[in-house]
Design a protein around this motif. Structure first.
Motif, mmCIF file in Angstrom:
data_model
loop_
_atom_site.group_PDB
_atom_site.id
_atom_site.type_symbol
_atom_site.label_atom_id
_atom_site.label_comp_id
_atom_site.label_asym_id
_atom_site.label_seq_id
_atom_site.Cartn_x
_atom_site.Cartn_y
_atom_site.Cartn_z
ATOM 1 N N VAL A 139 4.899 -11.426 -7.946
ATOM 2 C CA VAL A 139 6.307 -11.662 -7.653
ATOM 3 C C VAL A 139 6.621 -11.315 -6.115
ATOM 4 O O VAL A 139 6.980 -12.268 -5.355
ATOM 5 N N ALA A 140 6.503 -10.128 -5.814
ATOM 6 C CA ALA A 140 6.639 -9.708 -4.424
ATOM 7 C C ALA A 140 5.731 -8.381 -4.236
ATOM 8 O O ALA A 140 5.771 -7.615 -4.952
ATOM 9 N N THR A 141 5.432 -8.284 -2.643
ATOM 10 C CA THR A 141 5.018 -6.848 -2.318
ATOM 11 C C THR A 141 5.408 -6.625 -1.039
ATOM 12 O O THR A 141 6.230 -7.207 -0.192
ATOM 13 N N ILE A 142 5.214 -4.998 -0.720
ATOM 14 C CA ILE A 142 5.970 -4.655 0.296
ATOM 15 C C ILE A 142 5.030 -3.680 0.868
ATOM 16 O O ILE A 142 4.491 -2.827 0.363
ATOM 17 N N SER A 143 4.735 -3.694 2.259
ATOM 18 C CA SER A 143 3.559 -2.837 2.771
ATOM 19 C C SER A 143 4.276 -1.609 3.473
ATOM 20 O O SER A 143 5.540 -1.388 3.357
ATOM 21 N N ASN A 144 3.516 -0.643 3.837
ATOM 22 C CA ASN A 144 4.228 0.461 4.518
ATOM 23 C C ASN A 144 4.836 0.353 5.681
ATOM 24 O O ASN A 144 5.740 0.944 6.207
#
Length: 115
Positions: free
Chosen positions: A48-53
């Motif tokens: 669906v979605a990802t987010i990095s540091n």
């Protein structure tokens, strides 16, 4: 080890909104990417979605413009704001966290969108 606990799923009418939350505990300093996947009945689990540091985000085409992923590092929490929900968004939504060596999954939270 890392543990993930999701919350915020439920039943909503088409066009409505939900916000999913995922709290991460354990060896959180090893985590560099967090995200959400979903699995509908009879279908494979999909991104669906990802987010990095660093805050870089990535969305599935089906989520672009409707869903927003965000992260509060201080609280080890990642959110998925889902707007303009459609019946085809009905699925179990899983929180995901990854280090350089492995990934971790939450237990999943059910999202049901009625037409």
């Amino acid at each position: 080890q890392v543990q993930l606990v999701e919350s915020g799923g439920g039943l909503v009418q088409a066009g409505g909104s939900l916000r999913l939350s995922c709290v991460v505990s354990g060896n959180i300093f090893s985590i560099n990417v967090m995200g959400w996947y979903r699995q509908a009945p009879g279908k494979q689990r999909e991104l669906v979605a990802t987010i990095s540091n660093s805050g870089s985000t990535n969305y599935a085409d089906s989520a672009k413009g409707r869903f927003t992923i965000s992260r509060l590092n201080a609280r080890n929490t990642v959110y998925l704001q889902m707007n303009s929900l459609k019946p085809e968004d009905t699925a179990v939504y899983y929180c995901y966290a990854a280090s350089v060596v492995r990934g971790y999954w939450g237990q999943g939270t059910q999202v049901t969108v009625s037409s």
